[in-house]
Design a protein around this motif. Structure first.
Motif, PDB file in Angstrom:
ATOM      1  N   ILE A 208      -9.740   6.990 -32.445  1.00  0.00           N
ATOM      2  CA  ILE A 208     -10.551   5.949 -31.801  1.00  0.00           C
ATOM      3  C   ILE A 208     -11.912   5.754 -32.468  1.00  0.00           C
ATOM      4  O   ILE A 208     -12.443   4.659 -32.512  1.00  0.00           O
ATOM      5  CB  ILE A 208     -10.786   6.314 -30.305  1.00  0.00           C
ATOM      6  CG1 ILE A 208      -9.458   6.519 -29.578  1.00  0.00           C
ATOM      7  CG2 ILE A 208     -11.636   5.278 -29.593  1.00  0.00           C
ATOM      8  CD1 ILE A 208      -8.604   5.283 -29.458  1.00  0.00           C
ATOM      9  N   ASP A 209     -12.478   6.829 -32.982  1.00  0.00           N
ATOM     10  CA  ASP A 209     -13.879   6.780 -33.412  1.00  0.00           C
ATOM     11  C   ASP A 209     -14.017   7.102 -34.902  1.00  0.00           C
ATOM     12  O   ASP A 209     -14.914   7.841 -35.301  1.00  0.00           O
ATOM     13  CB  ASP A 209     -14.675   7.801 -32.567  1.00  0.00           C
ATOM     14  CG  ASP A 209     -16.161   7.680 -32.785  1.00  0.00           C
ATOM     15  OD1 ASP A 209     -16.643   6.536 -32.926  1.00  0.00           O
ATOM     16  OD2 ASP A 209     -16.842   8.722 -32.825  1.00  0.00           O
ATOM     17  N   SER A 210     -13.097   6.581 -35.714  1.00  0.00           N
ATOM     18  CA  SER A 210     -13.230   6.770 -37.163  1.00  0.00           C
ATOM     19  C   SER A 210     -12.450   5.662 -37.857  1.00  0.00           C
ATOM     20  O   SER A 210     -11.648   4.964 -37.233  1.00  0.00           O
ATOM     21  CB  SER A 210     -12.668   8.131 -37.591  1.00  0.00           C
ATOM     22  OG  SER A 210     -11.284   8.020 -37.824  1.00  0.00           O
ATOM     23  N   ASP A 211     -12.708   5.513 -39.140  1.00  0.00           N
ATOM     24  CA  ASP A 211     -11.968   4.508 -39.916  1.00  0.00           C
ATOM     25  C   ASP A 211     -10.794   5.139 -40.657  1.00  0.00           C
ATOM     26  O   ASP A 211     -10.098   4.469 -41.412  1.00  0.00           O
ATOM     27  CB  ASP A 211     -12.897   3.861 -40.959  1.00  0.00           C
ATOM     28  CG  ASP A 211     -13.995   3.074 -40.282  1.00  0.00           C
ATOM     29  OD1 ASP A 211     -13.732   2.543 -39.182  1.00  0.00           O
ATOM     30  OD2 ASP A 211     -15.108   3.014 -40.840  1.00  0.00           O
ATOM     31  N   ILE A 212     -10.587   6.438 -40.424  1.00  0.00           N
ATOM     32  CA  ILE A 212      -9.539   7.150 -41.174  1.00  0.00           C
ATOM     33  C   ILE A 212      -8.150   6.609 -40.830  1.00  0.00           C
ATOM     34  O   ILE A 212      -7.810   6.465 -39.648  1.00  0.00           O
ATOM     35  CB  ILE A 212      -9.561   8.662 -40.815  1.00  0.00           C
ATOM     36  CG1 ILE A 212     -10.923   9.268 -41.119  1.00  0.00           C
ATOM     37  CG2 ILE A 212      -8.443   9.422 -41.508  1.00  0.00           C
ATOM     38  CD1 ILE A 212     -11.115  10.661 -40.519  1.00  0.00           C
ATOM     39  N   ILE A 213      -7.401   6.280 -41.860  1.00  0.00           N
ATOM     40  CA  ILE A 213      -5.953   6.050 -41.706  1.00  0.00           C
ATOM     41  C   ILE A 213      -5.321   6.886 -42.805  1.00  0.00           C
ATOM     42  O   ILE A 213      -5.330   6.502 -43.973  1.00  0.00           O
ATOM     43  CB  ILE A 213      -5.573   4.560 -41.883  1.00  0.00           C
ATOM     44  CG1 ILE A 213      -6.316   3.684 -40.864  1.00  0.00           C
ATOM     45  CG2 ILE A 213      -4.060   4.389 -41.763  1.00  0.00           C
ATOM     46  CD1 ILE A 213      -5.984   2.195 -40.959  1.00  0.00           C
ATOM     47  N   ASP A 214      -4.830   8.062 -42.431  1.00  0.00           N
ATOM     48  CA  ASP A 214      -4.423   8.996 -43.472  1.00  0.00           C
ATOM     49  C   ASP A 214      -3.250   9.851 -42.993  1.00  0.00           C
ATOM     50  O   ASP A 214      -3.212  10.272 -41.830  1.00  0.00           O
ATOM     51  CB  ASP A 214      -5.613   9.904 -43.827  1.00  0.00           C
ATOM     52  CG  ASP A 214      -5.383  10.622 -45.137  1.00  0.00           C
ATOM     53  OD1 ASP A 214      -5.836  10.118 -46.179  1.00  0.00           O
ATOM     54  OD2 ASP A 214      -4.721  11.685 -45.114  1.00  0.00           O
ATOM     55  N   GLU A 215      -2.334  10.091 -43.924  1.00  0.00           N
ATOM     56  CA  GLU A 215      -1.133  10.853 -43.566  1.00  0.00           C
ATOM     57  C   GLU A 215      -1.448  12.287 -43.138  1.00  0.00           C
ATOM     58  O   GLU A 215      -0.622  12.942 -42.504  1.00  0.00           O
ATOM     59  CB  GLU A 215      -0.143  10.833 -44.750  1.00  0.00           C
ATOM     60  CG  GLU A 215       0.470   9.447 -44.911  1.00  0.00           C
ATOM     61  CD  GLU A 215       1.276   9.256 -46.189  1.00  0.00           C
ATOM     62  OE1 GLU A 215       1.305  10.166 -47.031  1.00  0.00           O
ATOM     63  OE2 GLU A 215       1.883   8.178 -46.330  1.00  0.00           O
ATOM     64  N   SER A 216      -2.648  12.768 -43.455  1.00  0.00           N
ATOM     65  CA  SER A 216      -3.015  14.124 -43.021  1.00  0.00           C
ATOM     66  C   SER A 216      -3.293  14.173 -41.515  1.00  0.00           C
ATOM     67  O   SER A 216      -3.349  15.255 -40.935  1.00  0.00           O
ATOM     68  CB  SER A 216      -4.235  14.623 -43.798  1.00  0.00           C
ATOM     69  OG  SER A 216      -5.341  13.796 -43.502  1.00  0.00           O
ATOM     70  N   ILE A 217      -3.496  12.997 -40.893  1.00  0.00           N
ATOM     71  CA  ILE A 217      -3.680  12.919 -39.431  1.00  0.00           C
ATOM     72  C   ILE A 217      -2.742  11.811 -38.935  1.00  0.00           C
ATOM     73  O   ILE A 217      -3.120  10.640 -38.834  1.00  0.00           O
ATOM     74  CB  ILE A 217      -5.148  12.591 -39.053  1.00  0.00           C
ATOM     75  CG1 ILE A 217      -6.117  13.503 -39.825  1.00  0.00           C
ATOM     76  CG2 ILE A 217      -5.363  12.740 -37.543  1.00  0.00           C
ATOM     77  CD1 ILE A 217      -7.568  13.055 -39.767  1.00  0.00           C
TER      78      ILE A 217
END
Ligand code: F6R
Length: 240
Positions: A208-217
């Motif tokens: 919700i509170d980040s711009d991360i789009i990553d396979e690690s998460i």
């Protein structure tokens, strides 16, 4: 993405049921989850059904995952979980329910069949919990976003978290599971993700509170989906 915070799991689950009901009709196809997260939502579904307000006669369901290495009759198998927590209490037809067959002699063949079934399923609403490491279904960190149905080696943190269902003995927790892939989850028209408790806070912050789009998460992939509802209790709220 809609983000809603509630005092308690019960309140969040009541609202999740209202949202679910607004998105489906009595001919819909549901994607279902197991674990501690959806239990109150399933209670809401059962209650409303028993009050005569909703029939599952024509509803189809597909579950996210199942452990490898325990039989269907094991009290902690996800087949058993679904019977105990939902299917035995509503009028859904057994043949309309689908849980991955992780006890098949030919597991590769069973995966292929589940993939084919999902490819034709058109899931209207997918329910999701989230792991403390951000997994959705049993897609553990590092799973490519384009993955379909597959066997997964559960991460140590998942085995430890799930030992609470196995007498707190990690040796009793299955080490592998069959899961829908992230690609399958993303095909649902709508997604409702629930998260309760402090151990989910980091995953929710990443979602919700980040711009991360990553396979690690893995849960961060949901930022790419057009219709996602995230309902949490105050312990899982990233601002706490
Ligand atoms: C369960 C599933 C998992 C769980 C997650 C959280 O079908 O796919 O992703 O949603 O491990 O588990 P609980 O709800 O037990 O905290």
């Amino acid at each position: 993405m809609k983000y809603l915070v509630f005092e308690t799991k019960k309140e969040a689950s009541k609202e999740a049921y209202k949202i679910l009901k607004s998105l489906i009709n009595e001919n819909s196809t549901l994607g279902l989850a197991t674990g501690s997260t959806p239990t109150d939502l399933y209670e809401e579904m059962i209650k409303d059904h028993k009050e005569g307000n909703f029939s599952y006669k024509n509803i189809k369901s597909y579950n996210l995952d199942e452990y490898v290495g325990i039989s269907y009759d094991h009290p902690e198998s996800y087949h058993k979980f679904m019977e105990t927590n939902l299917f035995d209490h509503i009028d859904i037809e057994k043949e309309n329910t689908h849980v991955p067959d992780a006890s098949a002699e030919d597991l590769e063949d069973a995966l292929k069949s589940y993939q084919e079934a999902l490819n034709n399923a058109n899931i209207d609403v997918q329910l999701l919990g989230v792991g403390s490491n951000g997994h959705i279904g049993f897609n553990e960190p590092g799973t490519p976003f384009d993955t379909g149905v597959h066997i997964v080696d559960l991460k140590q943190e998942t085995i430890e978290a799930n030992s609470r269902f196995f007498n707190n003995d990690i040796n009793l927790v299955p080490k592998q599971a069959v899961t829908m892939g992230i690609n399958d989850i993303m095909k649902a028209k709508h997604i409702i993700l629930l998260a309760f408790g402090k151990e989910k806070q980091a995953a929710i912050k990443n979602l919700i509170d980040s711009d991360i789009i990553d396979e690690s998460i893995p849960c961060t992939v949901l930022k790419k989906h057009p219709s996602v509802y995230v309902l949490v209790d105050k312990e899982a709220d990233f601002r706490n």
